[in-house]
Design an enzyme around this catalytic site. Structure first.
Site, mmCIF file in Angstrom:
data_model
loop_
_atom_site.group_PDB
_atom_site.id
_atom_site.type_symbol
_atom_site.label_atom_id
_atom_site.label_comp_id
_atom_site.label_asym_id
_atom_site.label_seq_id
_atom_site.Cartn_x
_atom_site.Cartn_y
_atom_site.Cartn_z
ATOM 1 N N THR A 162 54.487 -3.127 -27.936
ATOM 2 C CA THR A 162 53.454 -4.131 -27.623
ATOM 3 C C THR A 162 53.887 -5.502 -28.149
ATOM 4 O O THR A 162 53.632 -6.536 -27.522
ATOM 5 C CB THR A 162 52.098 -3.703 -28.236
ATOM 6 N N LYS A 210 36.742 -6.701 -20.893
ATOM 7 C CA LYS A 210 36.854 -7.365 -22.191
ATOM 8 C C LYS A 210 35.590 -8.212 -22.410
ATOM 9 O O LYS A 210 34.561 -7.657 -22.771
ATOM 10 C CB LYS A 210 38.169 -8.120 -22.268
ATOM 11 N N HIS A 267 42.278 -12.257 -20.795
ATOM 12 C CA HIS A 267 41.789 -12.554 -22.145
ATOM 13 C C HIS A 267 41.043 -13.878 -22.214
ATOM 14 O O HIS A 267 40.835 -14.421 -23.306
ATOM 15 C CB HIS A 267 42.950 -12.528 -23.149
ATOM 16 N N SER A 278 58.601 -14.618 -13.581
ATOM 17 C CA SER A 278 57.634 -13.939 -14.459
ATOM 18 C C SER A 278 57.833 -14.372 -15.911
ATOM 19 O O SER A 278 58.966 -14.368 -16.424
ATOM 20 C CB SER A 278 57.858 -12.425 -14.314
ATOM 21 N N SER A 322 47.657 -12.113 -25.251
ATOM 22 C CA SER A 322 46.745 -11.308 -26.054
ATOM 23 C C SER A 322 47.241 -10.990 -27.451
ATOM 24 O O SER A 322 46.440 -10.667 -28.323
ATOM 25 C CB SER A 322 46.443 -10.007 -25.329
ATOM 26 N N THR A 327 38.760 6.245 -5.843
ATOM 27 C CA THR A 327 37.297 6.117 -5.866
ATOM 28 C C THR A 327 36.916 4.772 -6.469
ATOM 29 O O THR A 327 37.498 4.346 -7.472
ATOM 30 C CB THR A 327 36.704 7.257 -6.719
ATOM 31 N N THR A 350 39.530 -9.214 -15.784
ATOM 32 C CA THR A 350 39.036 -7.867 -16.084
ATOM 33 C C THR A 350 37.533 -7.926 -16.319
ATOM 34 O O THR A 350 36.993 -8.969 -16.713
ATOM 35 C CB THR A 350 39.725 -7.288 -17.336
HETATM 36 N N1 PMP Z 1 46.349 -8.050 -18.333
HETATM 37 C C1 PMP Z 1 46.436 -8.244 -19.651
HETATM 38 C C2 PMP Z 1 47.066 -9.513 -20.142
HETATM 39 C C3 PMP Z 1 45.939 -7.296 -20.565
HETATM 40 O O1 PMP Z 1 46.037 -7.510 -21.877
HETATM 41 C C4 PMP Z 1 45.343 -6.108 -20.058
HETATM 42 C C5 PMP Z 1 44.755 -5.026 -20.967
HETATM 43 N N2 PMP Z 1 44.871 -5.132 -22.269
HETATM 44 C C6 PMP Z 1 45.285 -5.949 -18.677
HETATM 45 C C7 PMP Z 1 45.786 -6.920 -17.846
HETATM 46 C C8 PMP Z 1 44.662 -4.719 -18.102
HETATM 47 O O2 PMP Z 1 43.267 -4.873 -18.064
HETATM 48 P P1 PMP Z 1 42.312 -3.595 -18.103
HETATM 49 O O3 PMP Z 1 42.128 -3.220 -19.535
HETATM 50 O O4 PMP Z 1 41.072 -4.043 -17.422
HETATM 51 O O5 PMP Z 1 43.024 -2.525 -17.332
#
Ligand code: PMP
Length: 406
Positions: free
Chosen positions: A362, A247, A216, A136, A188, A277, A244
């Site tokens: 973060t 975004k 992203h 990872s 990100s 759901t 996702t």
């Molecule tokens: N992977 C990365 C790299 C993210 O930055 C994020 C959310 N910021 C996610 C997954 C999660 O995506 P979601 O906002 O659709 O839950």
């Protein structure tokens, strides 16, 4: 036992470090993004949003809105159940086919968020491969880290984007155990790109599967918006591509695309998919319109990249410490959590600019920053107002001294 104390003390320590998060109460008005209304204690104020992950403004796109209005009229509001128990709507099926096609894969599977798609898929895949070892990237998103934790598998963390380090870890591993390499394409917070090709070469050499988070990048890179692997012509070399809908596609929800067998296995065994759901058909219809539009249209991607380049250039010209991002993400280093929050507060209070401070965990301590996300809908005037406002705040707080120390 003073239960209240346990929780208030926990919050207090975060407050003492200056990284307590508060919501900014805003309302986006249809058709006027990136402008929004901010609800303050003293009344309402018009502001410009500079930290939205609706990167292309697709949440406001007429095609998306009208697809959602149609779906609402045709099907009603909610899905009505889990995918297996009455919650499978035709829009889900169409969107999964569209996403599989976007990434050149046999099948796709929707989740209620990108977070769940990572957590559920990684933990399920790894659990299905006894003895699996996961590799990872050190900067992987929390959702991938949770998936790895929940798998209970042995894991090795390689230095961020470090091909040699990954190879040394793969080399040291038993050649006969199943292996999964998990990484992102666009990171990100720093806005840098992964060496996808080199990681795929290593996966081939050491017989490992690959899992790429393109959260992203989907919608924004590649001729059809398939992400960075699309732009680099590498989609067929990746085992799983995850994305996702929240975004660049402007809605909410997450997904994976992969071989039919892997998608079917996740569909069959992942709790995070089975016991919840499904996405509202209204959201799904909006996402379908968004994905279809961005497969055909280049203009949003082009203007987006131009805007990001201009913003970085103007920041550098104004001597603002923009970090070396190669993507659409524009991070500006502050280097202190308290000053970072103050800068964000002043920008909002005095200059009507909304950008959220980004603090630990973060990003690492000492690398606190403001993270700007320009969209095709930010005008030249908005960019110029941002630059003059930032320069004023930088001078007022003497931010340079912190950024230099970081
Ligand atoms: N992977 C990365 C790299 C993210 O930055 C994020 C959310 N910021 C996610 C997954 C999660 O995506 P979601 O906002 O659709 O839950």
């Amino acid at each position: 036992m003073d239960y209240d104390r346990i929780f208030s003390d926990a919050i207090k320590s975060v407050k003492n470090e200056g990284r307590y998060r508060v919501f900014t109460d805003i309302e986006r008005q249809r058709g006027s993004f990136p402008n929004a209304t901010w609800y303050t204690e003293d009344g309402v104020k018009d502001i410009t949003v500079w930290c939205s992950n609706d990167y292309l403004g697709m949440g406001q796109h007429p095609k998306v809105i009208s697809a959602m209005e149609d779906a609402l009229r045709n099907t009603g509001a909610g899905a009505g159940g889990t995918r297996n128990i009455s919650g499978n709507n035709h829009y889900h099926v169409l969107l999964e086919q569209e996403l599989a096609d976007l990434h050149g894969k046999e099948a796709g599977l929707l989740f209620t968020s990108g977070y769940i798609s990572n957590e559920a898929t990684i933990s399920t895949m790894a659990k299905l491969m006894p003895g699996c070892v996961i590799f990872s990237d050190a900067l992987n998103h929390a959702s991938m880290i949770e998936g790895i934790r929940h798998s209970g598998c042995e894991k090795h963390i390689f230095r961020h984007n470090d091909v040699e380090h990954l190879e040394s870890l793969l080399k040291a591993c038993d050649p006969n155990v199943p292996k999964l390499i998990a990484f992102e394409s666009v990171y990100s917070m720093d806005g840098d790109f992964a060496p996808i090709r080199e990681f795929c070469d290593l996966a081939d050499k050491y017989n490992a599967l690959t899992y790429l988070d393109e959260v992203h990048a989907v919608g924004m890179y590649g001729l059809r918006g398939g992400g960075l692997a699309d732009r680099e012509n590498l989609m067929d070399r990746l085992t799983v591509i995850e994305g996702t809908l929240g975004k660049a596609f402007g809605l909410m929800g997450g997904y994976i695309t992969s071989t039919a067998d892997i998608v079917d296995a996740v569909r069959t065994f992942a709790s995070g998919f089975i016991f919840t759901t499904s996405l509202s058909p209204v959201v799904t219809a909006g996402a379908l319109a968004s994905v279809r539009h961005l497969k055909e249209s280049q203009i949003e991607r082009q203007i987006h990249q131009e805007r990001a380049a201009v913003l970085k250039e103007k920041m550098r010209a104004a001597d603002l410490p923009v970090m070396p991002s190669v993507s659409h993400i524009v991070p500006v280093l502050v280097g202190d959590p308290v000053i970072c929050k103050q800068a964000s507060d002043i920008l909002l209070d005095e200059f009507n600019i909304y950008v959220q401070p980004i603090n630990f965990p973060t990003v690492p301590r000492g690398l606190e920053r403001l993270r700007f996300t320009p969209s095709p809908l930010h005008t030249d005037e908005m960019v110029d107002h941002l630059i003059t406002s930032l320069s004023a705040v930088w001078a007022q707080l003497d931010v340079k001294k912190f950024a230099n120390a970081a």
